[in-house]
Design a protein around this motif. Sequence first.
Motif, PDB file in Angstrom:
ATOM      1  N   THR A  78      -5.076   7.691  -3.358  1.00 10.40           N
ATOM      2  CA  THR A  78      -3.890   8.455  -3.763  1.00 10.40           C
ATOM      3  C   THR A  78      -2.744   7.518  -4.106  1.00 10.40           C
ATOM      4  OG1 THR A  78      -4.578  10.278  -2.334  1.00 10.40           O
ATOM      5  CG2 THR A  78      -2.282  10.257  -3.042  1.00 10.40           C
ATOM      6  N   ILE A  79      -2.540   6.514  -3.293  1.00  7.93           N
ATOM      7  CA  ILE A  79      -1.471   5.542  -3.544  1.00  7.93           C
ATOM      8  C   ILE A  79      -1.784   4.751  -4.813  1.00  7.93           C
ATOM      9  CG2 ILE A  79      -0.283   3.491  -2.645  1.00  7.93           C
ATOM     10  CD1 ILE A  79      -0.954   4.646   0.194  1.00  7.93           C
ATOM     11  N   GLU A 126      -1.021   6.780  -7.868  1.00  3.81           N
ATOM     12  CA  GLU A 126       0.421   6.858  -8.107  1.00  3.81           C
ATOM     13  C   GLU A 126       0.951   5.557  -8.716  1.00  3.81           C
ATOM     14  OE1 GLU A 126       4.182   7.823  -8.757  1.00  3.81           O
ATOM     15  OE2 GLU A 126       2.553   9.232  -8.344  1.00  3.81           O
ATOM     16  N   ARG A 154       0.060   5.691 -12.316  1.00  5.34           N
ATOM     17  CA  ARG A 154       0.946   6.625 -13.030  1.00  5.34           C
ATOM     18  C   ARG A 154       2.319   6.006 -13.247  1.00  5.34           C
ATOM     19  NH1 ARG A 154      -1.875  10.431  -9.950  1.00  5.34           N
ATOM     20  NH2 ARG A 154      -0.360  10.371  -8.260  1.00  5.34           N
ATOM     21  N   ARG A 155       2.840   5.358 -12.221  1.00  7.26           N
ATOM     22  CA  ARG A 155       4.165   4.737 -12.323  1.00  7.26           C
ATOM     23  C   ARG A 155       4.173   3.643 -13.384  1.00  7.26           C
ATOM     24  NH1 ARG A 155       7.769   1.357  -8.534  1.00  7.26           N
ATOM     25  NH2 ARG A 155       9.708   1.678  -9.644  1.00  7.26           N
TER      26      ARG A 155
END
Length: 84
Positions: free
Chosen positions: A63-64, A67, A70-71
Amino acid sequence: MTFASADEIVAMLEVLPEEAWIGLPVWARNLALRLACLQRPEDMELLRVAANDLHAFGPDWDTIAAELHRRAGRLETGREESLP
């Protein structure tokens, strides 16, 4: 490592695979990359390196890692504003 610059941390992590791919325990790699990302939060390449490293060590951090990817994508397309 605590007071090392992001460049020093990344250089250390780049040298390790030449000697032994998992030259540091996973928790130490995570900490090193986290410190580097905190110092350079807008470095898209570094965010992707950190995300890929998290993916390499199991589903606990997927999950991290997603992210971070995505960032990096938002930064690349200019959809995420710079931090002060």
